[in-house]
Each structure stands twice: as structure tokens, then as C-alpha cells.
Design a protein around this motif. Structure first.
Motif, PDB file in Angstrom:
ATOM      1  N   PRO A 147       1.083  -0.732  -0.110  1.00 30.35           N
ATOM      2  CA  PRO A 147      -0.289  -0.361   0.169  1.00 30.35           C
ATOM      3  C   PRO A 147       0.896   0.991   0.243  1.00 30.35           C
ATOM      4  CG  PRO A 147      -0.352  -1.409   2.025  1.00 30.35           C
ATOM      5  CD  PRO A 147       0.950  -2.672   0.549  1.00 30.35           C
ATOM      6  N   THR A 149       1.693   1.949  -4.059  1.00 30.83           N
ATOM      7  CA  THR A 149       0.915   2.051  -4.332  1.00 30.83           C
ATOM      8  C   THR A 149       0.315   3.841  -4.051  1.00 30.83           C
ATOM      9  OG1 THR A 149      -0.447   0.282  -3.433  1.00 30.83           O
ATOM     10  CG2 THR A 149      -2.191   1.573  -4.850  1.00 30.83           C
ATOM     11  N   LEU A 150       0.425   4.264  -3.061  1.00 28.53           N
ATOM     12  CA  LEU A 150       0.213   5.797  -2.382  1.00 28.53           C
ATOM     13  C   LEU A 150       1.443   6.166  -3.018  1.00 28.53           C
ATOM     14  CD1 LEU A 150      -1.903   7.409  -0.583  1.00 28.53           C
ATOM     15  CD2 LEU A 150      -0.394   6.643   0.961  1.00 28.53           C
ATOM     16  N   ASP A 174     -10.566  10.949   2.075  1.00 28.81           N
ATOM     17  CA  ASP A 174     -12.219  10.341   2.844  1.00 28.81           C
ATOM     18  C   ASP A 174     -11.852   8.758   2.090  1.00 28.81           C
ATOM     19  OD1 ASP A 174     -13.864  12.522   3.538  1.00 28.81           O
ATOM     20  OD2 ASP A 174     -14.970  12.206   2.508  1.00 28.81           O
ATOM     21  N   LEU A 175     -11.605   8.945   0.915  1.00 28.94           N
ATOM     22  CA  LEU A 175     -11.067   7.026   0.556  1.00 28.94           C
ATOM     23  C   LEU A 175      -9.483   6.825   0.795  1.00 28.94           C
ATOM     24  CD1 LEU A 175     -11.123   4.669  -2.210  1.00 28.94           C
ATOM     25  CD2 LEU A 175      -9.704   6.634  -3.531  1.00 28.94           C
ATOM     26  N   VAL A 176      -8.845   7.716   0.929  1.00 30.28           N
ATOM     27  CA  VAL A 176      -7.704   6.763   1.367  1.00 30.28           C
ATOM     28  C   VAL A 176      -8.153   6.554   3.425  1.00 30.28           C
ATOM     29  CG1 VAL A 176      -6.258   7.759   0.006  1.00 30.28           C
ATOM     30  CG2 VAL A 176      -6.480   9.360   2.478  1.00 30.28           C
ATOM     31  N   ASN A 177      -8.522   7.642   4.018  1.00 27.20           N
ATOM     32  CA  ASN A 177      -8.966   7.221   5.241  1.00 27.20           C
ATOM     33  C   ASN A 177      -8.800   5.772   5.826  1.00 27.20           C
ATOM     34  OD1 ASN A 177      -8.355   8.385   7.695  1.00 27.20           O
ATOM     35  ND2 ASN A 177     -10.719   9.539   7.498  1.00 27.20           N
ATOM     36  N   LEU A 178     -10.361   5.494   3.837  1.00 25.87           N
ATOM     37  CA  LEU A 178     -11.161   4.032   4.326  1.00 25.87           C
ATOM     38  C   LEU A 178      -9.712   3.460   3.668  1.00 25.87           C
ATOM     39  CD1 LEU A 178     -14.439   4.942   3.828  1.00 25.87           C
ATOM     40  CD2 LEU A 178     -12.898   4.947   5.781  1.00 25.87           C
ATOM     41  N   GLY A 179      -8.920   3.077   4.066  1.00 21.40           N
ATOM     42  CA  GLY A 179      -7.626   1.979   3.271  1.00 21.40           C
ATOM     43  C   GLY A 179      -6.553   1.255   4.381  1.00 21.40           C
ATOM     44  N   PRO A 180      -5.834   1.037   3.970  1.00 19.03           N
ATOM     45  CA  PRO A 180      -4.884   0.038   4.959  1.00 19.03           C
ATOM     46  C   PRO A 180      -4.303   0.789   6.018  1.00 19.03           C
ATOM     47  CG  PRO A 180      -4.225  -0.422   2.343  1.00 19.03           C
ATOM     48  CD  PRO A 180      -5.154   0.421   2.196  1.00 19.03           C
ATOM     49  N   LEU A 181      -3.936   1.848   5.605  1.00 21.41           N
ATOM     50  CA  LEU A 181      -2.604   2.483   6.475  1.00 21.41           C
ATOM     51  C   LEU A 181      -3.179   3.735   7.214  1.00 21.41           C
ATOM     52  CD1 LEU A 181       0.167   3.225   3.362  1.00 21.41           C
ATOM     53  CD2 LEU A 181      -0.212   1.625   5.486  1.00 21.41           C
ATOM     54  N   PRO A 182      -2.291   4.294   8.348  1.00 20.44           N
ATOM     55  CA  PRO A 182      -3.271   5.310   9.337  1.00 20.44           C
ATOM     56  C   PRO A 182      -3.159   6.802   8.334  1.00 20.44           C
ATOM     57  CG  PRO A 182      -1.256   3.806  10.265  1.00 20.44           C
ATOM     58  CD  PRO A 182      -1.597   3.319   8.930  1.00 20.44           C
ATOM     59  N   ILE A 218      -0.150   7.944   5.752  1.00 26.66           N
ATOM     60  CA  ILE A 218      -0.456   8.515   5.031  1.00 26.66           C
ATOM     61  C   ILE A 218      -0.127   9.978   4.426  1.00 26.66           C
ATOM     62  CG2 ILE A 218      -2.540   9.393   3.126  1.00 26.66           C
ATOM     63  CD1 ILE A 218      -3.894   7.676   4.820  1.00 26.66           C
ATOM     64  N   PHE A 265     -15.104   9.563  10.482  1.00 30.91           N
ATOM     65  CA  PHE A 265     -14.763  10.870  10.277  1.00 30.91           C
ATOM     66  C   PHE A 265     -15.533  11.941  11.327  1.00 30.91           C
ATOM     67  CE2 PHE A 265     -14.814   9.801   5.590  1.00 30.91           C
ATOM     68  CZ  PHE A 265     -13.536   8.583   5.698  1.00 30.91           C
ATOM     69  N   PHE A 301      -5.047   2.854  -8.521  1.00 31.44           N
ATOM     70  CA  PHE A 301      -5.521   3.274  -7.717  1.00 31.44           C
ATOM     71  C   PHE A 301      -6.209   2.715  -6.275  1.00 31.44           C
ATOM     72  CE2 PHE A 301      -5.754   6.378  -3.805  1.00 31.44           C
ATOM     73  CZ  PHE A 301      -4.929   5.797  -3.177  1.00 31.44           C
ATOM     74  N   TRP A 312      -6.012   0.311  -3.953  1.00 34.33           N
ATOM     75  CA  TRP A 312      -6.045   1.317  -2.124  1.00 34.33           C
ATOM     76  C   TRP A 312      -7.053   0.405  -1.126  1.00 34.33           C
ATOM     77  CZ3 TRP A 312      -2.222   3.499   0.994  1.00 34.33           C
ATOM     78  CH2 TRP A 312      -3.173   4.302   1.801  1.00 34.33           C
TER      79      TRP A 312
END
Lengths: 221, 206
Positions: free
Chosen positions: A3, A6-7, A81-89, A93, B55, B103, B107
Motif C-alpha cells: 500500500p 501504491t500511495l 475520505d477514500l484514503v482514510n478508509l484504506g490500509p494505512l493510518p 498517509i 470521520f 489506485f 487501495w
């Protein structure tokens, strides 16, 4: 593919296009450095005495250029929002975003810095040290700048606010980096400046991701 | 981690500025069930979805995720099991559809092949190499929906998912949602128009 990579690839492609990209950043830096001889005169002794210092001021200003888009674009588009619901804290990020910002903006500046400094009259022997300190200082610029950009997310006039928040915090690396180059050129002990600069950059890497993540969470809620 | 079986919203009150929203809303959604959240503009539908996504923290009440063996870790569930489709689609306008799709799918746990297959299923294959800024609102929404089918996650939080879609795409998306529910998924959707699938309605007032 992890991840992280990818990011990083996404962030790098965004950073490469942001604010006109590395060419514009380097062009701005070159313009700042060019204005100095026009304003204080081109007397060789006078210019060469301040070449390192001017280069550092130029670096600090140029590194501010694309900061206002670092978080704002992703915040407004919903990508945060999207990256916040992914594998990394979120802390990681934010650090990855700043690392991409460094590679796309500060690393090209570090390559341009010796050219500008020597053009202003710095000794050719200082070129290596100038590039090295600019690269290390750029880490501090990217991470501290990222913290400013994240803090400015909730405000209306983010761009101006970032400059006001960030510039004072960029002063220590400017002092340390400028001093290391000046002392090296004068044949004095110069490692202290480099060590302090590196310490400042490392502290920025270690601490600012928490500030950035906190500021992003606040903006998202 | 065991799979998500049940989402539980218990007496949740949210706050926006000085205003309280939802006023102690409770509902739950079990695997295979769709819940349609309805309410006037500003009633707090979007805020509720964002609270479920983690959030916003509720000022009172609880949002819990339950598996077969009891409560799941909320943060981990959100990171691994939750898709959010909001008003802002999160697409970077300067990048190509393919770059953004791959991506987003990677992700959220899928791979590039699944992303391209998904794009084909939603009729986006001719758009893959265009920059996102050249897409219409409906096409952009379809790009976001690819994520849902290419990266399997149990909980879909959808904010007005149908709005920019044309009739064909709505019907197609209905089939996708039905398949998701049949596979044990959970859908919570904020809607004004009825969903093209059978869903339990939870009405909230402003």
C-alpha cells in the motif's frame, strides 16, 4: 505491491503536476536568485559573501510554492475520505504525501541550488555541500510545510496562512544550512550546522505526521 | 478477523456546529440487508454516513460493528470492510481514469485486473485513458462504483448513489447491489429517490 508504494506512486504523479511541477518551482527559485545581483549590484566580493545565504532564502521561498495544494485538492475532491478508509493510518498517509512532495519539489531544487550558488559567486568546492544541505533541508521544508498545509485546510485563505505558519518554522534550517556553507567556504568547522540541520529534518519527519493527521481528522469531521 | 454480520447504530446524536442532528437515532442492518436513510436536505443523512465511516464522532450513542463472535474492532472494520461513495468522488481530475481506478481499487484491497474488469462491466473501457476531467458526472460516478465491485468489502455506505446515473446505469447498479446483498453484504444508503432494490427505510427528521 505494498500500500505504501501504491500511495507513493499516486502522490508522486500528483506532486509532479502540482503548481506547475518541478520546472516552475526551479524557475521561481532561479528568478529569486537572479533578482539579488540586480538589487545589490554585481560586485564579485559582495555577492560571493552572501551567495550561500541567498540560495537558502530562495530554497525556502520556492518550497512554499506548491504547498497549498498538498492536502487541499484531496480534501475538496473527497480523496482524503477514500484514503482514510484504506490500509494505512492517516499519519503514514501524510508522511507519504510529504515524501512525494520532497521528491517532486525539493529534490529538483537541491540539484539547482549549487548551480545558483556558484552563479552568485560561491566557490565551486562548496557545490557538493550545498546540494547535500539543500536535500536535507528540503526534507524539513516538505514535512513542516505539510503540517502548515494541513492546518490551513479548514481556513478560507489557506494559501496565505500556510506561508505565515510555515515561514518562521523554516528559519532554523535556513540558518543551519546557510551557516554550514559559509563556514565551509571560509575554512572554519562546518559540521555543526550540518548536524543541526539533519536533526531538525529528522525531528520534522518524526513529529509532523501526527500534527498533519490531527489537522486532517479535524477538517474531515 | 471474522466478517461483519451486523451494523448497529444505537441512540446516535451528531452535532454540526451548534446544531444537534438525528436526535438519538437507532437502527441496525444485518448481512444481506439494505437500509435506505431518508430525510429532508440538511437532516443529517450525509453526517450519519460519515459517522459510520468514522470521520465524525457522535456526541452521544454508539456505532458498533458485530461479527459472528461479537463486537469487531471499529477502526479495523472501517479500514478493511467499508466502502464510502460520497458526493465528492475523490477523483483527481488531472489523472487518467485507469490510473485513478487502479489506485482506488488497489487501495481498498483489490488488484489492477479486477479494476479493469470492473470498468468493462460498467461500460467504461473506452474511457480508461482519458483524463478524469473529460468525464461527465454520470461517468465519474460509474468510475467510483467500479471500486465497489472490484474490491470486495462488506459494508457499502452510499450517499445519493443514483443521482447522476442514467436509467440504464441505475438498473445495472440495482443488479450490482442485489448481488452484493446476496453475498452477505450490507448497504446503508442516503437517498431521496427509492433504491432499485428492496430496502428497509429509516426516516430521519431535521
Amino acid at each position: 505491491m505494498t500500500p505504501h508504494s501504491t500511495l507513493f506512486r499516486r502522490e508522486l504523479s500528483l506532486a509532479w503536476a502540482r503548481g506547475g511541477g518541478p520546472l516552475l518551482t526551479v524557475g521561481f527559485f532561479a528568478s529569486v536568485c537572479l533578482m539579488v545581483p540586480l538589487s545589490i549590484g554585481a560586485a564579485p566580493g559582495r555577492l560571493s559573501a552572501v551567495a550561500g545565504g541567498i540560495t537558502w532564502v530562495g530554497l525556502a521561498l520556492a518550497s512554499l510554492l506548491s504547498l497549498d495544494r498538498l492536502f487541499e485538492r484531496d480534501f475538496e475532491s473527497g480523496a482524503l475520505d477514500l484514503v482514510n478508509l484504506g490500509p494505512l493510518p492517516l499519519e503514514t498517509i501524510c508522511a507519504v504525501k510529504c515524501a512525494a512532495q520532497w521528491l517532486a519539489s525539493c529534490a529538483p531544487l537541491a540539484l539547482a541550488a549549487p548551480v545558483a550558488a556558484i552563479g552568485l559567486g560561491a566557490k565551486v568546492e562548496t557545490a557538493g555541500l550545498i546540494a547535500l544541505t539543500a536535500a536535507i533541508g528540503g526534507v524539513a521544508f516538505a514535512f513542516v510545510g505539510g503540517a502548515g498545509a494541513a492546518l490551513a485546510l479548514v481556513s478560507r485563505r489557506g494559501g496565505v496562512l500556510i506561508a505565515l505558519i510555515v515561514l518562521p518554522l523554516l528559519t532554523p534550517p535556513v540558518i543551519f544550512g546557510g551557516a554550514a556553507i559559509a563556514n565551509f567556504a571560509a575554512g572554519l568547522p562546518w559540521t555543526t550546522g550540518l548536524i543541526l540541520l539533519t536533526a531538525y529534518a529528522l525531528a520534522a519527519v518524526a513529529l509532523t505526521p501526527f500534527a498533519m493527521a490531527g489537522a486532517c481528522r479535524n477538517a474531515l469531521s | 478477523m471474522t466478517a461483519l454480520e451486523r451494523l448497529e447504530v444505537a441512540a446516535v446524536t451528531l452535532q454540526r456546529g451548534a446544531r444537534a442532528l438525528l436526535g438519538g437515532l437507532s437502527f441496525d442492518a444485518v448481512a444481506g440487508e439494505a437500509v435506505a436513510i431518508t430525510g429532508a436536505n440538511g437532516a443529517g443523512k450525509t453526517s450519519l454516513l460519515r459517522a459510520i465511516a468514522g470521520f465524525t464522532r457522535p456526541v452521544s450513542g454508539q456505532i458498533r460493528f458485530l461479527g459472528a463472535d461479537g463486537e469487531l474492532d471499529a477502526d479495523a472494520t472501517r479500514r478493511e470492510e467499508c466502502h464510502l461513495v460520497g458526493h465528492a468522488d475523490g477523483l483527481a481530475v488531472g489523472r487518467t481514469v485507469r490510473e485513478e481506478l487502479v489506485f482506488a481499487v488497489r487501495w481498498t484491497g483489490g488488484d489492477a485486473t479486477a479494476a479493469i474488469d470492473g470498468a468493462r462491466r460498467l461500460g467504461l473501457e473506452r474511457l480508461l485513458d482519458l483524463p478524469v476531467r473529460h468525464l461527465s458526472a454520470g461517468q465519474r460516478r460509474r468510475v467510483v462504483l467500479v471500486r465497489l465491485i472490484a474490491a470486495p468489502r462488506r459494508l457499502w455506505l452510499l450517499d445519493e448513489p443514483l443521482t447522476p446515473l442514467d436509467a440504464d446505469s441505475r438498473a445495472h447498479f440495482g443488479e450490482i447491489m442485489s448481488a452484493h446483498l446476496a453475498g452477505g453484504g450490507v448497504i446503508v444508503a442516503a437517498v431521496h429517490d427509492p433504491l432499485p432494490i428492496s430496502a428497509r427505510t429509516v426516516a430521519i427528521s431535521g
